[in-house]
Scaffold this motif. Sequence first.
Motif, short mmCIF file in Angstrom:
data_model
loop_
_atom_site.label_atom_id
_atom_site.label_comp_id
_atom_site.label_asym_id
_atom_site.label_seq_id
_atom_site.Cartn_x
_atom_site.Cartn_y
_atom_site.Cartn_z
N ARG A 275 0.81 -1.22 0.00
CA ARG A 275 0.00 0.00 0.00
C ARG A 275 0.85 1.27 0.00
NH1 ARG A 275 -5.89 -0.29 1.02
NH2 ARG A 275 -6.31 -2.41 0.34
N SER A 276 2.08 1.18 0.46
CA SER A 276 2.95 2.36 0.44
C SER A 276 3.37 2.72 -0.99
CB SER A 276 4.18 2.14 1.31
OG SER A 276 4.99 1.11 0.77
N ASN A 277 3.15 1.81 -1.94
CA ASN A 277 3.46 2.06 -3.35
C ASN A 277 2.24 2.47 -4.16
OD1 ASN A 277 6.22 1.49 -3.15
ND2 ASN A 277 5.82 -0.70 -3.29
N VAL A 278 1.14 2.77 -3.46
CA VAL A 278 -0.11 3.15 -4.12
C VAL A 278 -0.46 4.57 -3.69
CG1 VAL A 278 -2.56 2.63 -4.33
CG2 VAL A 278 -0.92 0.77 -4.12
N TYR A 279 -0.86 5.38 -4.68
CA TYR A 279 -1.21 6.77 -4.40
C TYR A 279 -2.40 7.17 -5.26
CZ TYR A 279 -0.66 11.84 -4.08
OH TYR A 279 -0.88 13.16 -3.88
N VAL A 280 -3.43 7.73 -4.61
CA VAL A 280 -4.55 8.27 -5.38
C VAL A 280 -4.12 9.66 -5.82
CG1 VAL A 280 -6.97 8.95 -5.35
CG2 VAL A 280 -6.25 6.92 -4.11
N ASP A 281 -3.81 9.76 -7.11
CA ASP A 281 -3.14 10.93 -7.65
C ASP A 281 -4.07 12.11 -7.86
OD1 ASP A 281 -0.99 12.37 -8.88
OD2 ASP A 281 -1.80 11.82 -10.82
N MET A 282 -5.26 11.87 -8.39
CA MET A 282 -6.09 12.98 -8.81
C MET A 282 -7.55 12.56 -8.76
SD MET A 282 -5.83 15.08 -12.41
CE MET A 282 -5.78 13.59 -13.36
N ILE A 283 -8.39 13.50 -8.38
CA ILE A 283 -9.83 13.27 -8.41
C ILE A 283 -10.42 14.36 -9.31
CG2 ILE A 283 -11.95 13.21 -7.05
CD1 ILE A 283 -10.18 12.46 -4.63
N THR A 284 -11.19 13.95 -10.31
CA THR A 284 -11.81 14.92 -11.21
C THR A 284 -13.31 14.68 -11.28
OG1 THR A 284 -11.47 13.51 -13.14
CG2 THR A 284 -9.77 15.14 -12.68
N GLN A 285 -14.02 15.74 -11.58
CA GLN A 285 -15.46 15.65 -11.78
C GLN A 285 -15.77 16.36 -13.09
OE1 GLN A 285 -17.96 17.69 -8.93
NE2 GLN A 285 -19.48 16.07 -9.08
N ASN A 286 -16.37 15.63 -14.02
CA ASN A 286 -16.67 16.17 -15.34
C ASN A 286 -18.17 16.23 -15.56
OD1 ASN A 286 -13.90 16.22 -16.11
ND2 ASN A 286 -14.03 14.03 -16.51
N ARG A 287 -18.58 17.22 -16.29
CA ARG A 287 -19.99 17.31 -16.68
C ARG A 287 -20.27 16.33 -17.81
NH1 ARG A 287 -20.16 23.84 -16.94
NH2 ARG A 287 -20.19 24.17 -14.70
N VAL A 288 -21.46 15.75 -17.80
CA VAL A 288 -21.90 14.83 -18.85
C VAL A 288 -23.12 15.45 -19.52
CG1 VAL A 288 -22.79 12.53 -19.36
CG2 VAL A 288 -21.04 12.83 -17.60
N TYR A 289 -23.08 15.47 -20.84
CA TYR A 289 -24.17 16.09 -21.61
C TYR A 289 -24.88 15.06 -22.46
CZ TYR A 289 -21.98 20.54 -20.42
OH TYR A 289 -21.44 21.61 -19.75
N ASN A 290 -26.17 15.28 -22.67
CA ASN A 290 -26.97 14.56 -23.64
C ASN A 290 -27.51 15.59 -24.62
OD1 ASN A 290 -26.71 11.90 -22.80
ND2 ASN A 290 -28.38 12.09 -21.34
N PHE A 291 -28.13 15.13 -25.67
CA PHE A 291 -28.72 16.04 -26.63
C PHE A 291 -30.21 16.17 -26.38
CE2 PHE A 291 -24.91 14.48 -28.74
CZ PHE A 291 -24.30 15.69 -29.05
N ALA A 292 -30.68 17.41 -26.32
CA ALA A 292 -32.11 17.67 -26.13
C ALA A 292 -32.80 17.49 -27.48
CB ALA A 292 -32.31 19.09 -25.62
N PRO A 293 -34.07 17.10 -27.46
CA PRO A 293 -34.81 16.93 -28.72
C PRO A 293 -34.78 18.21 -29.56
CG PRO A 293 -36.10 16.19 -26.85
CD PRO A 293 -34.89 16.85 -26.30
N ALA A 294 -34.95 18.02 -30.83
CA ALA A 294 -34.92 19.15 -31.76
C ALA A 294 -36.02 20.15 -31.40
CB ALA A 294 -35.10 18.66 -33.19
N SER A 295 -35.66 21.41 -31.44
CA SER A 295 -36.65 22.46 -31.19
C SER A 295 -37.45 22.71 -32.46
CB SER A 295 -35.95 23.73 -30.72
OG SER A 295 -35.05 24.17 -31.72
N SER A 296 -38.34 23.65 -32.39
CA SER A 296 -39.20 23.94 -33.54
C SER A 296 -38.40 24.37 -34.76
CB SER A 296 -40.23 25.00 -33.18
OG SER A 296 -39.57 26.19 -32.77
N ASP A 297 -37.21 24.95 -34.54
CA ASP A 297 -36.39 25.36 -35.68
C ASP A 297 -35.45 24.25 -36.15
OD1 ASP A 297 -34.53 25.34 -33.66
OD2 ASP A 297 -33.82 27.38 -33.98
#
Length: 80
Positions: A19-41
Amino acid sequence: MNAQIEQFLAAADKLGVNRSNVYVDMITQNRVYNFAPASSDGTIREKLSGFETKKTIAIRYKDRPLLEKLLDCGRSGFHL
């Protein structure tokens, strides 16, 4: 997520990784996007649908064949 990491580290312990050779280097949080249905245009827009959290684990090792075994441990439970 912490439970998955602990499960991975327990498997790594069985392979002889200290365990002394293990390191949690970085924690990231990313936004996740989906596509909204087509609008009237006819325009399709991105819509925020949630977040994903990632942790990077750094492991120091000397035995090259150990890498494949560690990757196998990681593949069984979550993405590396």
